[in-house]
Design an enzyme around this catalytic site. Structure first.
Site, short mmCIF file in Angstrom:
data_model
loop_
_atom_site.label_atom_id
_atom_site.label_comp_id
_atom_site.label_asym_id
_atom_site.label_seq_id
_atom_site.Cartn_x
_atom_site.Cartn_y
_atom_site.Cartn_z
N GLU A 72 0.83 -1.21 0.00
CA GLU A 72 0.00 0.00 0.00
C GLU A 72 0.87 1.26 0.00
OE1 GLU A 72 -3.04 2.09 -0.71
OE2 GLU A 72 -3.54 0.01 -0.25
N GLU A 79 1.76 6.13 -7.29
CA GLU A 79 0.74 7.11 -7.69
C GLU A 79 1.31 8.52 -7.69
OE1 GLU A 79 -2.61 6.56 -5.11
OE2 GLU A 79 -3.33 4.82 -6.24
#
Length: 128
Positions: A72, A79
């Site tokens: 994560e 991102e």
């Protein structure tokens, strides 16, 4: 491995944790999905204590938690990097983000299955 002629410094090693801690704090404060994963991790840990799971089961649970959390954090980094490199709409940039998110999803689903394999027999045995 090159050390640039610098001697080992415990202070420098401890200081090197600061950027990593900053990154983790950023993800915790800004990414909603990691909070969901933290909730699932806390649930698994509580269930582990309730059912008094064994050492190997604890290792599996902890490895799953570590894997999902690590992916994560890496997904968040991917991102941010993609947004930096390609700020506008871009199909390839979106695909890179989707692939990184897919890695987290795979780990989360496998971790859920591992948790069910561990906790369901304990729940049945104890009648909880």
């Amino acid at each position: 491995m090159e050390n640039d002629g610098k001697k080992f410094s415990l202070h420098a090693r401890i200081a090197s944790f600061k950027p990593a801690i900053h990154g983790i704090k950023f993800v915790l404060m800004n990414e909603h999905n990691i909070r969901i994963h933290l909730g699932a991790a806390l649930t698994a840990i509580i269930l582990g204590f309730i059912f008094n799971i064994g050492k190997v089961e604890w290792l599996v649970i902890l490895l799953c938690i570590g894997l999902v959390m690590t992916l994560e954090v890496l997904n968040s980094a991917v991102e941010k990097l993609v947004d930096l490199v390609s700020p506008g709409k871009n199909e390839k940039a979106r695909l890179v983000k989707d692939i990184a998110a897919g890695a987290v999803l795979i780990a989360a689903v496998i971790s859920l299955i591992a948790g069910l394999i561990i906790f369901i027999p304990h729940a049945i045995a104890t009648g909880k």
